[in-house]
Design an enzyme around this catalytic site. Structure first.
Site, PDB file in Angstrom:
ATOM      1  N   ALA A   1       0.846  -1.195   0.000  1.00  0.00           N
ATOM      2  CA  ALA A   1       0.000   0.000   0.000  1.00  0.00           C
ATOM      3  C   ALA A   1       0.877   1.239   0.000  1.00  0.00           C
ATOM      4  CB  ALA A   1      -0.929  -0.011   1.203  1.00  0.00           C
ATOM      5  N   ASN A   2       0.293   2.393   0.242  1.00  0.00           N
ATOM      6  CA  ASN A   2       1.052   3.632   0.353  1.00  0.00           C
ATOM      7  C   ASN A   2       0.430   4.488   1.432  1.00  0.00           C
ATOM      8  OD1 ASN A   2      -1.101   5.303  -0.828  1.00  0.00           O
ATOM      9  ND2 ASN A   2      -0.698   4.000  -2.602  1.00  0.00           N
ATOM     10  N   ARG A   3       0.986   5.676   1.642  1.00  0.00           N
ATOM     11  CA  ARG A   3       0.598   6.447   2.825  1.00  0.00           C
ATOM     12  C   ARG A   3      -0.574   7.394   2.605  1.00  0.00           C
ATOM     13  NH1 ARG A   3       6.198   8.689   3.873  1.00  0.00           N
ATOM     14  NH2 ARG A   3       4.992  10.413   4.738  1.00  0.00           N
TER      15      ARG A   3
END
Ligand code: CTP
Length: 396
Positions: A209-211
């Site tokens: 995922a990412n932030r």
């Protein structure tokens, strides 16, 4: 000062959410409203009348029998108010209001007033779903009252469910919309917004995922809704609750998001891709949890579909207008222009990578007519500027 000069009576019921009424009064005052307070006796067990006297500068009415009130205080209060917000509205209070009872300060004031009435229900989800509560609510709505919420979230019992009172800011927003209906220039327009990250499964418990927090997409959704648009939010996995008044479709992976967007986009006037879509996914997600004993796995990745680029190809003509984002660590403007051309978008909102998760950030709006620079602005402000720039495509 969107509620400037409005006379709002906050009527407080006896529920634990009563503590939020303090912040509600403050929020209404911040927006310019004149606020007075009336409370049920039960409410005074949760929050003190003195608190409200302190912040409003006037006694909070709690008892019709108080001999210091000359005249009929419920009639006077009821006539003074332009709007009454009952917050929290407990199951008991809704029931008594639905039956027209007038045996305490809140109910007598409601009975005596022609003001617009807004209820902000707050109770355990079992009480909220109870047939009796639903009947009472329906009755009050049929008589012209508005229900603001409740929403789903953590309840006083520690459980999570429907029955949570809207936050003071959300209540104030709703009131503002109802009392001072802004111009709704996008009324009848459809806006599709994606927000949040996507999760790409490695195995049943792990993902890439990412932030992304989803905040930018939320701000855009809220701003478009305020302009009168019908808004759909296609939302990746985020913690925060999306804004009220927009349709939400939750998705997990980039491929889910691709499907959800493609199914709706061509019916829309504007699509804004604020989601941070994962570019790659594990080639084959393991169906069983990968165990440490088997040794560190090598992840083989394959590309996800590029949603914005596919939209650019799929649209015929200028509709829907397409807005994308580009979060870059270097060559911000050149990259934004390259992406705009490559993906067939009308506008790319370029951010420096420091914008991730932040509340305020500098941005550039890159369109065919040049680049507009926006100095560090909160996401709500940036959202307004993006919609202002997109207005020429939404209302050609
Ligand atoms: N986007 C998309 N589908 C993808 C990847 C990105 O729709 N699979 C959208 C994003 O929502 C954003 C825009 O395209 O609006 C640009 O995203 P970005 O990740 O910056 O672009 P990439 O094409 O991934 O470019 P690069 O990896 O070269 O930075």
């Amino acid at each position: 000062m969107s509620l400037a000069g409005k006379r709002v009576l906050v009527a407080i019921g006896g529920g634990i959410a009563a503590f939020k009424a303090v912040e509600l009064v403050r929020e209404l005052q911040r927006r310019g409203a004149k606020v007075r307070v009336v409370m049920t006796e039960a409410a005074t067990h949760f929050v003190g009348a003195v608190t409200f006297a302190g912040i409003t500068g006037e006694a909070a009415i709690t008892d019709l029998w108080d001999p210091t009130y000359a005249g009929e205080v419920h009639v006077e209060l009821g006539a003074w108010a332009e709007a009454i917000v009952v917050a929290p509205a407990t199951a008991n209070l809704l029931a008594r209001a639905a039956h027209g009872l007038a045996d305490d300060a809140v109910l007598a004031t409601l009975a005596a007033s022609d003001a617009r009435v807004f209820f902000a229900p707050a109770m355990h989800s079992k009480m909220w779903r109870r047939e009796a509560t639903q009947e009472h609510t329906a009755k009050l709505v049929a008589r012209g009252a508005r229900m603001l919420g409740p929403t789903e979230g953590p309840l006083a019992s520690g459980e999570v469910g429907e029955g949570r009172m809207l936050e003071p800011k959300e209540l104030a927003d709703a009131l503002e919309r109802a009392l001072a209906p802004a111009e709704r220039p996008w009324s009848g327009k459809r806006v599709l917004i994606t927000a949040g990250p996507t999760h790409e499964a490695i195995d049943p418990v792990r993902y890439i995922a990412n932030r992304s927090s989803g905040k930018m997409g939320f701000a855009l959704a809220e701003a478009a809704r305020t302009r009168g648009a019908e808004v759909t939010l296609v939302l990746g996995p985020v913690e925060a609750a999306p804004p009220v008044g927009v349709a939400v479709e939750r998705v997990v992976s980039a491929r889910d998001m691709h499907r959800a967007v493609m199914a709706r986009a061509l019916d829309s006037d504007l699509v804004i891709m604020a989601a941070a879509v994962a570019d790659f996914r594990p080639k084959a997600a393991a169906t069983e949890k990968i165990k440490k004993a088997t040794g560190a796995p090598t992840l083989e990745l394959e590309p996800n579909p590029d949603i914005l680029a596919d939209l650019g190809k799929a649209r015929s003509g200028a509709r829907p207008a397409l807005v994308g984002f580009a979060l870059e660590t270097s060559n911000v403007l050149a990259e934004a222009e390259r992406k705009r051309a490559a993906k067939g978008a009308d506008m790319i909102v370029a951010n420096a990578a420091t914008a991730l998760g932040a509340n305020a950030s500098e941005a550039w709006l890159v369109t065919d007519s040049g680049t507009e620079h926006i100095a560090a602005a909160p996401k709500t402000e940036l959202a307004e500027r993006i919609l202002d720039a997109a207005d020429r495509w939404v209302r050609p």
